[in-house]
Design a protein around this motif. Structure first.
Motif, short mmCIF file in Angstrom:
data_model
loop_
_atom_site.label_atom_id
_atom_site.label_comp_id
_atom_site.label_asym_id
_atom_site.label_seq_id
_atom_site.Cartn_x
_atom_site.Cartn_y
_atom_site.Cartn_z
N ILE A 128 4.65 6.62 1.34
CA ILE A 128 4.30 7.69 0.41
C ILE A 128 3.13 8.50 0.92
CG2 ILE A 128 3.39 8.13 -1.92
CD1 ILE A 128 4.96 5.52 -2.71
N SER A 129 2.17 7.82 1.54
CA SER A 129 1.04 8.55 2.11
C SER A 129 0.48 7.74 3.28
CB SER A 129 -0.07 8.75 1.07
OG SER A 129 -0.81 7.55 0.91
N ILE B 145 -1.76 -0.58 -3.58
CA ILE B 145 -1.78 0.38 -4.69
C ILE B 145 -2.31 -0.29 -5.96
CG2 ILE B 145 -0.33 1.80 -6.22
CD1 ILE B 145 1.57 2.15 -3.86
N SER C 152 0.86 -1.18 0.00
CA SER C 152 0.00 0.00 0.00
C SER C 152 0.90 1.24 0.00
CB SER C 152 -0.87 0.01 1.26
OG SER C 152 -0.06 0.19 2.40
N GLU C 153 0.29 2.40 -0.25
CA GLU C 153 1.08 3.64 -0.22
C GLU C 153 1.66 3.86 1.17
OE1 GLU C 153 -0.83 7.10 -1.81
OE2 GLU C 153 -0.53 6.39 -3.87
N TYR D 26 6.50 6.67 -9.85
CA TYR D 26 6.20 7.72 -8.88
C TYR D 26 7.26 8.81 -8.88
CZ TYR D 26 2.00 6.09 -6.43
OH TYR D 26 0.72 5.77 -6.09
#
Lengths: 339, 795
Positions: B127-128, B135, B121-122, B151
């Protein structure tokens, strides 16, 4: 020694033989003259006394008695009582070390109040009301005012520069240790901390003197001959050029070795005093110039004495104070521990 | 300020190794605070595709997936709710490290089934915060492609600290320019097409107050499509930690971080009539883009239309004209707002924004139209539509600074020789044009360097580019002294006091200069000690006395099992918050057991006589020589009224107090022990300026010393000191000392009586005292004491 009766008999015998004046004279010489028998006997008699015997006997008996007494007087030397001194706080200790080192370089100790006017704390130091640098200071304000501006708890020791320069004309060499305040409280910030300011103003002091000055100080303070020191450009409104100074260090286990190594620790800020600051205190900036520097006392203490947490300085934990405190007799000096 | 290396190289043509650039940044004053090689962190992650997805035999929430990663197909157990067949995913192979928790992926059995690697996952990739599912990459992604490329993470992200003077480096271009000046490469000029515009802007602009906004350039765009930004733009923003929003907003952010040029876009259809730049009126309010309502004050710079406030100039736009995906027509703003007004408004409303940060530091006026051009090019390219001509209100003043200097000034300040030639060459590398007349070098400062005003600034530029490491080291020892004293008497007094007090067993504490007003009423008027913005409610005033913080310290240490202690502090206490109302005080506290019961000693406890002795011997140490110390009962309200005293030196002002803490105060601090205190007002001890290093002449008498003891029965109320002084005054020459050696109270003496015995030491300078001399003086002593104490001698 003669037997006195024998002598008496002898004298009688001799006196019986007195036949003429001559014989009497002979008798006198023999018995009563300066070197006559009686005289000699008298001398011998005078020298005869019991003192010696008494003295030697007394000594003998005394020492016997003392021996006995000593044998009965043994104390258990493994028992002890305690005498303790109090301790000097590391901040006081470091300030005294700093004063001692700069005192040797002919800096005097200047002072200023902890509540300052906005003018002395900022404006006179070339930091106008809306200068972005002011925001970095997180100033504490109080309710009193001076010239229409609220007074502040000084955010640095630099206002002492202003107070001192208004009082004294160049040449000036001073340091100003003291409390400073910023509205900031987290792991690495305390709302109160200590700084020491340095200021040198004369006709020729320049960046190379600044470097020389800090090099002597840091070497003496950290008690090291080796010192990697790095100047890098920075910005303070009251100095131009401005620099931050890093010193090299390495880690051996948990110990910081100051002076060696390629890792850098920021230790202080400094620079050439901004001409505007000199003009603000009526010093002709065409004739005079000089440098200023400021450093954190706690940081110096932490690095030199291996104290890891800034906030413990003010926590009043007696276990900490007794551990990190200094003997009151250890006044920084040639005789004390400052080499 | 964050930027990526790839972004930097769009402005800097260089073949210098990155490590050298990194060092150079710090050495020219752009201190590198952090470097992240994201390429390295993400190098193992690749694109995969889920080929099969079925239920885990032993767990309801887990799925068994077969994932195609290009060179092979692997089995992966996955718990994400959104995993499905055909989905393109980010695959973390065995051996890779998950950024968010630094967990190393191993081949493992999960509930009995082998799993090789992980789909991410992000959140897991750092990343977030998105961790609801893995993702989902676009379907067109090629299997096996490095994820970092997609990215835009195949880069180095550099974070530098920008000092307030270097506003020119708040854009990547400025950083590149400074590096180029320092010999790190060549500055590249971005090719920007200059659109003329095909029509006149329907929205007119009027500046009503040109002090707060000197210029406002606007351009109208019609028929744009505010889509999602293209990947390159999104990745650029993401790489420096910005969240992509929509193309129009992303473009303005890009221009701000690229050229240090803040812009703003308005949804033009939501503007009523013309744009008016004016000072706000008290009572106006508006909702900003952060969805908060702000109440404006007179003088703040607002951008308004004919009906309402649209935004705060240079700080933040308003919600009402914000751009959305529906936006078709926009107005682009590029303006010059006043630095001080921006700073004031921002501080007043507590709004922190990238625009404010830049405007209050000063913006290059030349960027006003350049920013419009760059944004126009990007808007037309990404959002389509047509642009109007540029509408400019006000004047773009270049206000170029001129500074005259000379190589001798620069050399004198820096401490080494800088030649005219070297000086001019360094200045020209910085874009500073020079012209020389005799020794004077006239410098014309480029518009992007708003911080260079005088010769001193030029000296900094020279040494910055030349390198601080090239400053030589000079000796500062002087041939003759310039300061008479390093420390003055008052300063020495403080330090001497500190060492003395510590030498009599006290531990030094340093406590805050602020304290809690709630604990301080007893210490006098606290109303004039308030801090306007205290760090906490418990530290809301300057301390009126050292005691409250020391008492707090005692409480804390009791919890750490310290029942007995001797502590002190030397510091300032405050009468008010005026600079001159600060006093230097030494305050010591002894409490608890003085001597532990031991094989040698009985247990004894500290009492007020301990602190009294400490105080008087401290005074003796600080003020050697003859002085009169008198004690009286008038102590302030924090002392026990019957067990405290104040000390006067030479009958002048009170210099200090000693005594037991008032039980009421002790109670307030929840302290049960007896607290014995001394306070010494160090400023009240006279400063003795030494006139000579010689000690006073010493007169010794060889005649015999005689002592005589006397005992008196006196009223309890009579102070013992009275007995001593009345005996002493009988003959100041013969009486060398009077000392109390016994004191007792007993009913046999009479009601409320006590007995005091004194030892009087007599010695003459002229003769051996005869019996009649001694009896004569003895009767005088008895007479004097009886008279002044109304007591009787005991025989």
């Amino acid at each position: 020694m003669k037997d006195f009766r024998e002598l008496e008999t002898e004298i009688k015998k001799a006196s019986d033989k007195f036949t003429n004046i001559e014989s009497i004279n002979e008798f006198r010489i023999k018995f009563l003259g300066k070197k006559g028998i009686i005289s000699l006997e008298m001398k011998e008699l005078a020298s005869l006394s019991g003192d010696e015997i008494i003295a030697s006997k007394t000594e003998e008996l005394n020492s016997e008695e003392l021996e006995k007494k000593l044998n009965s007087e043994t104390l258990d030397i493994t028992l002890s009582t305690s005498k303790s001194y109090g301790t000097i706080h590391p901040i006081s200790q470091v300030i005294e070390e700093v004063i001692t080192i700069f005192g040797d370089l002919d800096f005097f100790v200047a002072e200023g109040p902890e509540v300052e006017t906005d003018y002395n704390n900022f404006t006179a130091l070339n930091t106008s009301e809306h200068h972005p640098a002011r925001q970095m200071h997180d100033t504490f304000y109080v309710e009193t005012e001076t010239d229409g501006m609220p007074n502040v708890l000084r955010t640095h020791t630099s206002p002492v520069q202003i107070r001192s320069m208004l009082k004294q004309k160049p040449p000036i060499r001073l340091i100003a240790p003291g409390k400073t305040f910023r509205c900031d409280n987290d792991q690495t910030h305390s709302p109160m901390f200590h700084q020491v300011e340095g200021l040198v103003i004369d006709q020729e002091s320049n960046m190379s003197h600044l470097k020389g000055c800090l090099e002597i100080f840091l070497k003496t303070f950290f008690e090291t001959d080796k010192l990697n020191m790095r100047f890098r450009p920075s910005h303070f409104p009251f100095t131009e050029p401005s620099a931050e100074v890093d010193i090299g260090y390495t880690k051996k286990g948990n110990q910081l070795i100051i002076g060696e190594g390629e890792d850098w620790l920021e230790i202080l800020g400094c620079g050439m005093v901004h001409p505007n600051v000199l003009e603000n205190v009526n010093i002709n900036s065409n004739e005079y110039q000089g440098y200023a520097f400021g450093m954190g006392i706690e940081r110096l203490a932490m690095l030199k004495y291996g104290i890891s947490d800034l906030r413990t300085f003010f926590d009043s934990d007696l276990r900490w104070n007794k551990h990190y405190g200094f003997s009151p007799l250890n006044i920084p000096s040639i005789i004390g521990d400052l080499s | 300020m964050k930027f990526s290396y790839s972004w930097l190289t769009e402005h800097l043509k260089t073949n210098v190794h990155f490590e050298e650039i990194e060092k150079k940044l710090t050495s020219i004053g752009l201190e590198v605070e952090d470097i992240q090689d994201t390429g390295k962190a993400y190098q193992d992650f690749i694109v995969g595709q889920v080929l099969e997805e079925k239920k885990h035999p032993n767990a309801d929430k887990l799925k068994l997936c077969k994932v195609d990663i290009g060179k092979e197909k692997v089995d992966v157990v996955c718990g994400a709710p959104n995993v499905e067949k055909g989905m393109k995913v980010v695959y973390a192979p065995v051996g890779s490290t998950i950024p968010v928790n630094q967990m190393k992926i191993k081949a493992a059995k999960i509930r009995g089934v082998e799993s090789y690697g992980m789909m991410c996952s992000e959140y897991e990739l750092g990343i977030s915060n998105e961790h609801d599912g893995i993702i989902r990459l676009e379907e067109k992604e090629t299997i096996g492609r490095p994820f970092s490329e997609i990215y835009g993470l195949n880069d180095i992200v550099i974070e530098i600290g920008i000092t307030p003077n270097r506003q020119d480096c708040l854009g990547v271009k400025g950083i590149a320019r400074d590096l180029a000046s320092a010999g790190m490469g060549e500055l590249l000029e971005r090719k920007i097409s200059k659109e003329k515009g095909s029509f006149k802007s329907p929205i007119k602009i009027e500046i009503q107050d040109n002090k707060i906004c000197s210029a406002f350039a606007g351009r109208y765009f019609r028929n744009v499509k505010n889509t999602e930004s293209p990947e390159w733009l999104k990745n650029k923003l993401k790489s420096i930690g910005l969240r992509p929003i929509s193309a129009l907003v992303d473009i303005t952010n890009f221009v701000m971080y690229d050229e240090n040029r803040p812009l703003h876009v308005y949804d033009a259809d939501k503007i009523n009539g013309k744009i008016i730049v004016r000072a706000a009126n008290d009572g106006e309010s508006f909702q900003a883009l952060d969805e908060k309502d702000y109440h404006l004050k007179n003088g703040m710079c607002v951008i308004a239309d004919e009906k309402k406030v649209l935004g705060l100039g240079g700080i933040m736009g308003g919600e009402s004209t914000g751009c959305s995906t529906e936006t078709k027509n926009v107005l682009l703003e590029s303006a010059l707002f006043d630095e001080i007004n921006t700073a004031k408004t921002g501080r007043n409303l507590s709004i922190l924004s990238d625009a404010r940060y830049r405007f209050e530091r000063g913006i290059d006026p030349n960027s006003t139209l350049k920013g419009i051009d760059l944004a126009t090019q990007l808007i037309l390219e990404i959002c389509g539509g047509e642009c109007s001509e540029v509408e400019l209100a006000g004047n773009i003043k270049e206000n170029k600074n001129e500074v005259s200097t000379s190589s001798s000034y620069i050399s004198r300040r820096l401490g080494f020789e800088v030649s005219d030639k070297e000086l001019i060459s360094i200045l020209s590398s910085l874009g500073i044009e020079t012209s020389q007349t005799g020794d004077v070098i006239k410098c014309s400062i480029p518009s992007w360097r708003q911080d260079i005003h005088g010769e001193a600034d030029i000296s900094e530029e020279v040494i910055r580019i030349k390198g601080y490491e090239n400053i030589p080291t000079s000796n500062i020892r002087l041939k003759s002294k310039i300061n008479k004293n390093i420390l003055n008497y008052a300063q020495k007094k403080l330090m001497k006091a500190r060492h003395f007090i510590a030498s009599i067993e006290y531990d030094e504490l340093v406590t805050f200069s602020f304290t809690d007003s709630k604990n301080c009423e007893v210490f006098g008027d606290i109303n004039n000690l308030k801090i306007v913005n205290p760090i906490s409610e418990e530290l809301d005033i300057l301390r009126p006395n050292l005691l409250p913080n020391l008492l707090q310290a005692i409480k804390k240490n009791k919890n750490r099992n310290f029942d007995s202690f001797s502590i002190f502090e030397i510091g300032s206490q405050y009468r008010s918050t005026s600079p001159e109302d600060q006093l230097n005080v030494a305050c010591g506290i002894k409490s608890g057991i003085k001597t532990e019961k031991s094989w040698k000693n009985m247990q004894t406890e500290f009492d007020i006589y301990d602190v009294k002795q400490d105080l008087t011997s401290l005074i003796d140490y600080l003020m050697p020589g003859n002085k009169k110390i008198s004690v009286s009962n008038d102590c302030p309200s924090w002392y026990h009224p019957g067990r405290s005293g104040s000390i006067k030196i030479n009958n002048s002002v009170i210099a200090g107090y000693f005594g037991e803490l008032h039980p009421r105060v002790a109670n307030q601090f929840k302290i049960k022990n007896k607290i014995n205190i001394f306070e010494l007002y160090l400023d009240e001890l006279p400063n003795i300026e030494k006139k000579t290093t010689n000690k006073p002449v010493l007169n010794l008498s060889d005649f015999q010393i005689v002592t005589r003891d006397f005992a008196f029965v006196i009223d309890k109320k009579v102070k013992s000191e009275e007995v001593v002084t009345s005996a002493f005054k009988v003959d100041k020459e013969l009486i060398r000392n009077v000392e109390i050696f016994d004191l007792f109270e007993d009913d046999s003496l009479g009601k409320d009586k006590k007995s005091i015995a004194i030892k009087v030491t007599l010695q003459s300078n002229e003769k051996t005292l005869a019996d009649n001399d001694i009896s004569e003086i003895s009767s005088k002593i008895i007479e004097s004491v009886e008279k002044s104490t109304s007591g009787t001698v005991r025989s």
